[in-house]
Design a protein around this motif. Sequence first.
Motif, PDB file in Angstrom:
ATOM      1  N   LEU A 193      47.697  40.618  37.993  1.00  0.00           N
ATOM      2  CA  LEU A 193      46.892  41.683  37.382  1.00  0.00           C
ATOM      3  C   LEU A 193      46.754  42.852  38.336  1.00  0.00           C
ATOM      4  O   LEU A 193      46.907  44.014  37.953  1.00  0.00           O
ATOM      5  N   ASN A 241      47.025  41.268  48.162  1.00  0.00           N
ATOM      6  CA  ASN A 241      48.146  40.552  47.544  1.00  0.00           C
ATOM      7  C   ASN A 241      49.293  40.286  48.487  1.00  0.00           C
ATOM      8  O   ASN A 241      50.130  39.441  48.232  1.00  0.00           O
ATOM      9  N   ALA A 254      40.496  48.042  37.069  1.00  0.00           N
ATOM     10  CA  ALA A 254      41.593  49.013  37.094  1.00  0.00           C
ATOM     11  C   ALA A 254      41.446  49.981  35.928  1.00  0.00           C
ATOM     12  O   ALA A 254      41.710  51.184  36.064  1.00  0.00           O
ATOM     13  N   GLY A 255      41.009  49.451  34.787  1.00  0.00           N
ATOM     14  CA  GLY A 255      40.755  50.316  33.636  1.00  0.00           C
ATOM     15  C   GLY A 255      39.735  51.380  34.011  1.00  0.00           C
ATOM     16  O   GLY A 255      39.904  52.574  33.722  1.00  0.00           O
ATOM     17  N   ASN A 299      40.016  38.138  34.264  1.00  0.00           N
ATOM     18  CA  ASN A 299      40.583  39.463  34.014  1.00  0.00           C
ATOM     19  C   ASN A 299      39.873  40.579  34.757  1.00  0.00           C
ATOM     20  O   ASN A 299      39.954  41.732  34.357  1.00  0.00           O
ATOM     21  N   SER A 313      44.321  45.784  47.493  1.00  0.00           N
ATOM     22  CA  SER A 313      43.985  44.387  47.237  1.00  0.00           C
ATOM     23  C   SER A 313      44.590  43.542  48.344  1.00  0.00           C
ATOM     24  O   SER A 313      45.256  44.050  49.217  1.00  0.00           O
ATOM     25  N   GLU A 357      37.631  41.564  41.120  1.00  0.00           N
ATOM     26  CA  GLU A 357      39.100  41.485  41.056  1.00  0.00           C
ATOM     27  C   GLU A 357      39.622  40.152  41.582  1.00  0.00           C
ATOM     28  O   GLU A 357      40.822  39.911  41.594  1.00  0.00           O
ATOM     29  N   GLY A 358      38.696  39.294  42.050  1.00  0.00           N
ATOM     30  CA  GLY A 358      39.127  37.987  42.535  1.00  0.00           C
ATOM     31  C   GLY A 358      39.693  38.047  43.935  1.00  0.00           C
ATOM     32  O   GLY A 358      40.599  37.273  44.292  1.00  0.00           O
ATOM     33  N   ALA A 392      40.423  42.125  37.535  1.00  0.00           N
ATOM     34  CA  ALA A 392      41.269  43.196  38.067  1.00  0.00           C
ATOM     35  C   ALA A 392      41.668  44.166  36.958  1.00  0.00           C
ATOM     36  O   ALA A 392      41.800  45.368  37.182  1.00  0.00           O
ATOM     37  N   LEU A 393      41.862  43.621  35.757  1.00  0.00           N
ATOM     38  CA  LEU A 393      42.246  44.468  34.633  1.00  0.00           C
ATOM     39  C   LEU A 393      41.092  45.395  34.263  1.00  0.00           C
ATOM     40  O   LEU A 393      41.289  46.581  33.989  1.00  0.00           O
ATOM     41  N   GLU A 394      39.863  44.827  34.271  1.00  0.00           N
ATOM     42  CA  GLU A 394      38.687  45.622  33.909  1.00  0.00           C
ATOM     43  C   GLU A 394      38.439  46.743  34.919  1.00  0.00           C
ATOM     44  O   GLU A 394      38.249  47.896  34.552  1.00  0.00           O
ATOM     45  N   THR A 411      48.306  46.457  37.508  1.00  0.00           N
ATOM     46  CA  THR A 411      47.388  47.567  37.250  1.00  0.00           C
ATOM     47  C   THR A 411      47.511  48.654  38.309  1.00  0.00           C
ATOM     48  O   THR A 411      47.341  49.823  38.009  1.00  0.00           O
ATOM     49  N   ARG A 417      46.430  38.018  41.091  1.00  0.00           N
ATOM     50  CA  ARG A 417      47.445  38.685  41.903  1.00  0.00           C
ATOM     51  C   ARG A 417      48.366  39.542  41.049  1.00  0.00           C
ATOM     52  O   ARG A 417      48.627  40.708  41.360  1.00  0.00           O
TER      53      ARG A 417
END
Lengths: 680, 75
Positions: free
Chosen positions: B25, A71, A253-254, A247, A69, A217-218, A249-251, B29, B23
């Motif tokens: 998240l 970040n 990553a899941g 959410n 990512s 993931e934005g 990134a959460l999805e 993850t 960021r």
Amino acid sequence: MTSTAGAEASIALLGQPNSGKSTLFNALTGARQRVGNWPGKTVEKKEGYYTRAGVHYHVADLPGTYSLSANSEEEIITRDHIASGGADVVCILADSSQLSRSLFMLADYAGIRCPAVLLLNLMDVAEKQGKQVDAAELEKRLGIPVVPFVAADLRQYEPFHEAVERALKQKTLIDTGSLTAKYRALEGQVYEQVLALLPAEGLGRYSADWIAAKLLEGDQAVQAAVEEQLSAEKKHELRTFLSQVSNGALETAGAKFQWVDELLDGVLVQSGKKAALSRFDRLATHRRWGKPLAILIILLGLIASFFPAAPIMLAGGMIPQLGAPIGAALSAIGAPQLLIDLMSQVVLNTLYFAVAMIGFVFGVNLVFGFLEEIGYMARVSYVFDGTMTRLGLQGKAVMPLVVSFGCTIGGAAGTRVIDSWAQRVLTIALAWVVPCAATWAIVPVIASLFFGAWAPLVIVAIFVVAGLHMLVTAKVFGSRLIRDEDRAGLIMELPPYHRPRWGALLRSILVRTWDILSRALRIIFIVSLVFWLVTYSAGGSPDGSLLYRFGRAIEPVTMFFGLTWQTFLAYISSMVSKEAALGVLGSLYLGAGSIFSSTLGGSGPQMATGLSEALLASLSAPAALAFIFAVTFNAPCLMAITSTYQETRSLKWTLRILAYYFATSLLLAAIVYHVAGLFL
Amino acid sequence: MRNLHEVKAGQRAVIVDVQGSSRFLSRATSIGLTRGLEIEMLHNEARLPLLLFGRDTVIALNREDGQQIQVEVVA
């Protein structure tokens, strides 16, 4: 990639922290490596090369990150390097002992159209935990070469090399079919809707599938790059759509972990289970005992580092004794006195300084590299996270700070275990504040001479000022070194302990030590030479030298800081060697011996006979206090400055730190002098 | 349901949701903290980061960030 001179290929090493990238990098490149910074970034860049079967391989060790990512600077660099075509094949390292977690990087990479190889590193650790991995089956599922691997074991490199050659020849890409199926199954069919807005051919090395996941993931950087390729209408559509996704990134990553778990189903077999924390770890991470244990281990480490260092330092200490025979030999062949002086004073002292420093740096690197290697430093990071983040540092920084109480050279060298370059520079900048052992050889002597029973109060004051100094320095340097968005809360893994790989550790340290020695020699020689020239006086007494004349001339200025010309020159000399401050005062007040030899001659911090009386007669108490503070908070010594340059590899930052300490120590002296003048 | 930092040491819990900036998240993850993961709380002490075990990994996590992770305690 083929040139007339012979075939060439570029390899990039990609992996999460603790996946063993550096071990692999060092094993591949040996001494053929170059360490610098990524252009315009505060992130370390390691490059090297090796040759095999007539092919010249360039290797880039990408920064250790948990994902691809955007970040942090590290992650952006990693991604840009791969996207820009910097690599012909990417070696993705995974930690076999924590396979399901560390394959996240592979999942995050899948969809980038650059050939890849998967290295299942630390296979020996995994086996010891009762884990079996069916690499052949995994290879079938992934479509890229998969190599079970122990990076520290040089005998296991044949399969690695074959896999790299295969990946290059067959251009092996990860089979992403089952991963995108997971993305497609995400709620609300968000993935397919984004995908429909994208150019089907993707963007350079990024496939549309990969881009779609990153957009969900934005990921701002990817979005900006994609929008450049879209019509105004589609751009608007994309923005509107993405603004409704939360959410993401959460999805994704899941979905990635589901894919990883499916990949490993039947591939990874675990027999038996061990407790998450060993008994030692329960102590090492204990709320009460964790910190004292860490300090104790660091102190023992400091002592232990003298064992490998001592023989080297001892050998270095014998170098100056060569002065007499070499001088005699030179004068026998009729060499001029100036050359003999230069040889016996500058050249031999340079060698002595460099060798002594190298010995200590080697010892510190060996001991603390060992603690890092077996996994203990991550525990230190955990227990000291709260304390150190207040200074903008990571928990591991406590080690260099503690070591600096012994010696700032070791403190600077010890920052090697800190993985971020910016964090390392900041830690060194703060380590300079810590009063080293040499400080305690000088300060109490002068303090008790002038303040008698009140001397301990001076020591207390030094500690209070040091504490405040650290807070200010952390602010000053932190704001320039570490971007606000990189100041995130701790999320890290405490890697399982494993036995040290002495071979790999020694190899990497020897390579670095050699590199340091050659550079340190140059710096120390130049500075010693300059210092020798400005302190050179034909008659041998200090008053013939340039420095003497300079000191006298600017005394009206230095008196503002409470420094007489003598204490000012001693202060200047203390930047070369802190222990020397007393010796230089002796030669100046008593007019005996040159400044150069009392600074570098290793006479130690003794009070020359008659110096106490001379000091008491010519210095006021505020002036003595000003001198104490000026020397204590001055640059630690030439070798610490050199060592700082080695670890930061930035002349700019080394000079900034040096200038900062020069200015602040004089400022502190001025404050102390004028405030003390009101009372004393 | 409760926040991760309210899970006591020794308890096991399943992650139900992770909130926060994209960021955060992404950071959480990428080290393995996703929905449905069962974790075991190893240490939960004031002034120390949370220490938990999940996906074969001992993970240290900033306390404040622990408030953004919702879990269901299982045992």
